[in-house]
Design a protein around this motif. Structure first.
Motif, short mmCIF file in Angstrom:
data_model
loop_
_atom_site.label_atom_id
_atom_site.label_comp_id
_atom_site.label_asym_id
_atom_site.label_seq_id
_atom_site.Cartn_x
_atom_site.Cartn_y
_atom_site.Cartn_z
N THR A 89 1.04 -0.92 -0.08
CA THR A 89 -0.24 -0.48 0.30
C THR A 89 0.76 1.23 0.56
OG1 THR A 89 -1.69 -0.78 1.27
CG2 THR A 89 -1.90 1.18 1.28
N LEU A 90 2.12 1.13 0.65
CA LEU A 90 3.26 2.59 0.38
C LEU A 90 3.17 2.48 -0.93
CD1 LEU A 90 5.66 3.14 3.23
CD2 LEU A 90 6.25 2.26 0.57
N VAL A 101 -3.28 6.85 5.32
CA VAL A 101 -2.84 7.82 6.18
C VAL A 101 -3.26 5.90 6.81
CG1 VAL A 101 -3.34 7.21 9.11
CG2 VAL A 101 -3.38 9.02 7.32
N TYR A 102 -2.50 4.84 7.45
CA TYR A 102 -2.61 4.22 7.82
C TYR A 102 -2.76 3.31 9.00
CZ TYR A 102 -2.15 -1.63 5.76
OH TYR A 102 -2.15 -2.88 5.32
N HIS A 150 3.55 10.00 1.07
CA HIS A 150 2.50 10.25 0.80
C HIS A 150 2.34 8.84 2.08
CE1 HIS A 150 2.07 12.81 -2.40
NE2 HIS A 150 2.96 12.29 -3.47
N PHE A 151 2.87 8.61 2.91
CA PHE A 151 1.96 7.13 3.58
C PHE A 151 2.40 7.42 5.65
CE2 PHE A 151 2.25 3.21 5.91
CZ PHE A 151 1.53 2.77 5.47
N SER A 152 1.52 7.65 5.39
CA SER A 152 1.67 7.83 7.34
C SER A 152 1.38 6.27 7.99
CB SER A 152 0.70 9.05 8.36
OG SER A 152 1.43 9.85 7.59
N LEU A 153 1.57 5.56 9.17
CA LEU A 153 1.13 4.61 9.74
C LEU A 153 1.09 4.59 11.15
CD1 LEU A 153 0.99 1.56 9.67
CD2 LEU A 153 3.35 1.21 10.16
#
Length: 243
Positions: A89-90, A101-102, A150-153
């Motif tokens: 997904t990242l 936001v995952y 673009h990717f936060s966890l």
């Protein structure tokens, strides 16, 4: 419980639990399953829905300050496990240039010794992001971390029954161990929590296509579709929360 790193049919690895005769991903192809179920029929499907909605709106319909916020996609994964679904997904978030936001929920985190034996960056031809894959597992729990542009966890160490958010997520990746070994994770009460946690027009996808699972989803209000499954499975399920 004994755990083994094994290679699946597409060359990617997974963790096998001999006592249950169960693994974290399909023996027919871990990466193939992840892309087919969660990315193609979950993430890409939702992105296409958003694009379709946006194309029907005029600029006058957009409230100032809301357009940027609406571009964020909030994803909940039930069973963070090996981090494969989060990693792909990242990669998709960077490719699509879409903010995601995952949230990954996992009661029993995988050990770093096991993570170091998994070959996802190599098999995904993303060896330059091997450090990022490890970072997904090394960052602290219960805090939001910006991993890439673009990717936060946010990883959450809790049981699935403890998920109580309301209208919070756009997409749910339901990737729990199968109903054969953990039937308590596939009940109406669990799917009620999932339904409540989704925003209107949110989507839940899972590799399972059992009739009992579909009926549990429908009982709490989901509109459920049977879709062609990944290699080794005839069907999978996609459930939508309609207005």
């Amino acid at each position: 419980m004994q755990r083994k790193i094994v290679k699946t049919a597409d060359g990617s690895t997974t963790i096998h639990l001999p006592e249950w005769d169960e693994q974290y991903h399909s023996k027919h192809g871990a990466i193939q399953e992840a892309y087919h179920v969660f990315v193609k029929h979950g993430l890409h499907y939702f992105v296409e829905l958003k694009q379709s909605e946006a194309s029907q709106k005029t600029k006058d319909d957009i409230v100032v300050g809301e357009s940027e916020k609406s571009n964020n996609i909030s994803i909940l994964e039930i069973g963070f496990g090996t981090g494969l679904n989060a990693f792909i997904t990242l990669l998709e978030a960077e490719k699509l240039k879409t903010n995601m936001v995952y949230s990954g929920v996992e009661a029993y985190p995988v050990l770093m010794d096991e993570i170091n034996q998994l070959n996802y960056p190599i098999e995904l031809k993303a060896e330059d992001k091997s450090a990022i894959f490890k970072e997904l597992h090394e960052v602290s729990w219960e805090a939001l971390h910006k991993i890439t542009r673009h990717f936060s966890l946010k990883k959450q160490k809790r049981f699935f029954s403890e998920i109580k958010e309301k209208s919070h997520y756009n997409i749910i990746y339901f990737d729990a161990f199968g109903a054969r070994v953990q039937p308590e994770l596939w009940t109406e009460s669990i799917f009620q929590n999932m339904y409540d946690a989704l925003k209107v027009n949110g989507v839940l996808v899972t590799y399972s296509a059992k009739g009992s699972v579909r009926r549990a989803m429908e009982a709490v209000g989901f509109k459920v579709q049977r879709l062609p499954g990944p290699p080794g499975k005839r069907e999978m399920l996609r459930a939508c929360k309609k207005a």
